[in-house]
Scaffold this motif. Sequence first.
Motif, PDB file in Angstrom:
ATOM      1  N   ARG A  93      54.662  33.298  34.994  1.00 44.29           N
ATOM      2  CA  ARG A  93      55.734  32.345  35.257  1.00 44.29           C
ATOM      3  C   ARG A  93      56.987  32.960  35.872  1.00 44.29           C
ATOM      4  O   ARG A  93      57.641  32.341  36.710  1.00 44.29           O
ATOM      5  CB  ARG A  93      56.102  31.662  33.940  1.00 44.29           C
ATOM      6  N   ALA A  94      57.360  34.168  35.478  1.00 47.65           N
ATOM      7  CA  ALA A  94      58.624  34.761  35.909  1.00 47.65           C
ATOM      8  C   ALA A  94      58.638  35.038  37.407  1.00 47.65           C
ATOM      9  O   ALA A  94      57.648  35.484  37.978  1.00 47.65           O
ATOM     10  CB  ALA A  94      58.886  36.050  35.141  1.00 47.65           C
ATOM     11  N   SER A  99      64.116  28.044  33.224  1.00 44.90           N
ATOM     12  CA  SER A  99      64.437  28.286  34.619  1.00 44.90           C
ATOM     13  C   SER A  99      65.876  27.850  34.883  1.00 44.90           C
ATOM     14  O   SER A  99      66.451  27.076  34.120  1.00 44.90           O
ATOM     15  CB  SER A  99      63.474  27.543  35.552  1.00 44.90           C
ATOM     16  N   ARG A 100      66.433  28.364  35.956  1.00 47.80           N
ATOM     17  CA  ARG A 100      67.798  28.016  36.338  1.00 47.80           C
ATOM     18  C   ARG A 100      67.839  27.805  37.840  1.00 47.80           C
ATOM     19  O   ARG A 100      67.330  28.619  38.606  1.00 47.80           O
ATOM     20  CB  ARG A 100      68.759  29.121  35.937  1.00 47.80           C
ATOM     21  N   ARG A 101      68.424  26.709  38.244  1.00 47.42           N
ATOM     22  CA  ARG A 101      68.544  26.355  39.657  1.00 47.42           C
ATOM     23  C   ARG A 101      69.942  26.706  40.146  1.00 47.42           C
ATOM     24  O   ARG A 101      70.930  26.371  39.516  1.00 47.42           O
ATOM     25  CB  ARG A 101      68.299  24.853  39.803  1.00 47.42           C
ATOM     26  N   ARG A 143      63.054  31.736  37.527  1.00 47.59           N
ATOM     27  CA  ARG A 143      62.170  31.363  36.416  1.00 47.59           C
ATOM     28  C   ARG A 143      61.963  32.541  35.477  1.00 47.59           C
ATOM     29  O   ARG A 143      61.691  33.639  35.907  1.00 47.59           O
ATOM     30  CB  ARG A 143      60.818  30.907  36.947  1.00 47.59           C
ATOM     31  N   THR A 171      65.568  29.041  42.609  1.00 46.73           N
ATOM     32  CA  THR A 171      65.154  28.707  41.254  1.00 46.73           C
ATOM     33  C   THR A 171      64.691  30.003  40.617  1.00 46.73           C
ATOM     34  O   THR A 171      63.734  30.625  41.089  1.00 46.73           O
ATOM     35  CB  THR A 171      64.021  27.667  41.239  1.00 46.73           C
TER      36      THR A 171
END
Length: 122
Positions: free
Chosen positions: A46-47, A64-66, A59, A57
């Motif tokens: 995922r990362a 996650s952070r946008r 992850r 984005t």
Amino acid sequence: MRFRYSGAIMVAVVFAAFGALPFALSSWWLAPVLLVPAAIGLWAGRAGVDAAPEGLTVRGAVGSRRLDWSEIDGFEAVGKKVAVLLPSGATLPLPAVRPTDVPRLVAAGGRVLGGEADTLGS
């Protein structure tokens, strides 16, 4: 454009899981040993970072952070890792992005490296 860790990590996770299986099955209280390769597999799968014209984005294993491009003041290289410089002065590590990947990362956002907001400090 997607930046992810090497698929070789997943191969190592499979080998670790098979190696831990006899140990974990030897007693019920050793079963949580299998959670270690599972957690590493989750993280490795995922990362990473997704770059688009709208922004980045970032992850992690579970979140996650946008970030819009307007929220990014630049990039900072520390060894073999890269972090985003935020307007607040904070930094946000970019998993799976190496300093040599920064031009591709910025180009994926439709920007040109070299402007004030797209500098790579060291």
